[in-house]
Design a protein around this motif. Structure first.
Motif, PDB file in Angstrom:
ATOM      1  N   VAL A  76       0.848  -1.193   0.000  1.00  0.00           N
ATOM      2  CA  VAL A  76       0.000   0.000   0.000  1.00  0.00           C
ATOM      3  C   VAL A  76       0.890   1.252   0.000  1.00  0.00           C
ATOM      4  O   VAL A  76       0.672   2.180  -0.782  1.00  0.00           O
ATOM      5  CB  VAL A  76      -0.952   0.003   1.221  1.00  0.00           C
ATOM      6  N   GLY A  77       1.893   1.245   0.864  1.00  0.00           N
ATOM      7  CA  GLY A  77       2.832   2.380   0.888  1.00  0.00           C
ATOM      8  C   GLY A  77       3.556   2.537  -0.434  1.00  0.00           C
ATOM      9  O   GLY A  77       3.755   3.650  -0.926  1.00  0.00           O
ATOM     10  N   GLY A  78       3.934   1.415  -1.038  1.00  0.00           N
ATOM     11  CA  GLY A  78       4.601   1.468  -2.332  1.00  0.00           C
ATOM     12  C   GLY A  78       3.703   2.033  -3.421  1.00  0.00           C
ATOM     13  O   GLY A  78       4.142   2.828  -4.251  1.00  0.00           O
ATOM     14  N   ALA A  79       2.432   1.649  -3.406  1.00  0.00           N
ATOM     15  CA  ALA A  79       1.488   2.150  -4.406  1.00  0.00           C
ATOM     16  C   ALA A  79       1.321   3.665  -4.279  1.00  0.00           C
ATOM     17  O   ALA A  79       1.351   4.392  -5.276  1.00  0.00           O
ATOM     18  CB  ALA A  79       0.139   1.455  -4.265  1.00  0.00           C
ATOM     19  N   PHE A  80       1.158   4.145  -3.036  1.00  0.00           N
ATOM     20  CA  PHE A  80       1.024   5.588  -2.835  1.00  0.00           C
ATOM     21  C   PHE A  80       2.316   6.323  -3.186  1.00  0.00           C
ATOM     22  O   PHE A  80       2.279   7.413  -3.754  1.00  0.00           O
ATOM     23  CB  PHE A  80       0.602   5.912  -1.396  1.00  0.00           C
ATOM     24  N   THR A  81       3.458   5.723  -2.868  1.00  0.00           N
ATOM     25  CA  THR A  81       4.742   6.344  -3.204  1.00  0.00           C
ATOM     26  C   THR A  81       4.876   6.518  -4.707  1.00  0.00           C
ATOM     27  O   THR A  81       5.278   7.576  -5.187  1.00  0.00           O
ATOM     28  CB  THR A  81       5.912   5.497  -2.654  1.00  0.00           C
ATOM     29  N   VAL A  82       4.526   5.484  -5.459  1.00  0.00           N
ATOM     30  CA  VAL A  82       4.618   5.573  -6.920  1.00  0.00           C
ATOM     31  C   VAL A  82       3.670   6.646  -7.444  1.00  0.00           C
ATOM     32  O   VAL A  82       4.047   7.464  -8.297  1.00  0.00           O
ATOM     33  CB  VAL A  82       4.329   4.203  -7.571  1.00  0.00           C
TER      34      VAL A  82
END
Length: 150
Positions: free
Chosen positions: A75-81
């Protein structure tokens, strides 16, 4: 603690790959949406990881389950991207996005060390840590505030 030169080189090259990834995801956002710019690399990464696992068939190091919060990394990775894809296409550009992202990572990592988050041992920042943080923040501000002027 001494770090092997190979590990430093790998970390440096990873920074270059991260920059290339942010540029590619930002380009995807221009031609699609922020969600699309996050969806494509995550699906591609999942397919690549499954293919590598199928070929290498690694053995699990420990049969233990990770803590539940560890599953939120995606989830954090998706928002970061999505967020970096948005900012790379602004006046921050690629260098400002990467510089501020690095500054944010260092600030949060020092905070995590101080508080002992995620099972880390509590550690007070040293003078060296704070000096490095000051230099990183100064460099990020220089890139952001002076980067666009000719």
């Amino acid at each position: 603690m001494t770090t092997a030169p190979l590990y430093s080189l790998i970390a440096f090259l990873t920074g270059g790959l991260l920059t290339l990834m942010v540029l590619t995801n930002g380009t995807l956002a221009v031609y699609g949406t922020l969600l699309f710019s996050s969806w494509v690399p995550h699906v591609t990464g999942t397919v690549a990881a499954l293919a590598i696992l199928a070929v290498l068939k690694p053995k699990r190091a420990k049969p233990l389950r990770p803590p539940l919060w560890a599953y939120l990394a995606g989830v954090g990775g998706a928002f970061t991207v999505m967020l970096t894809s948005a900012t790379v296409n602004t006046s921050l550009a690629l260098s400002g996005t990467i510089a501020l992202g690095l500054a944010g990572q260092v600030v949060f990592s020092l905070f995590a060390d101080i508080r002992g988050l995620f099972g880390l041992p509590k550690k007070r920042p040293s003078a060296r840590d704070l000096t490095a943080l000051g230099m990183i923040l100064s460099g990020a501000l220089l890139l952001v505030l002076m980067g666009g002027s000719q």
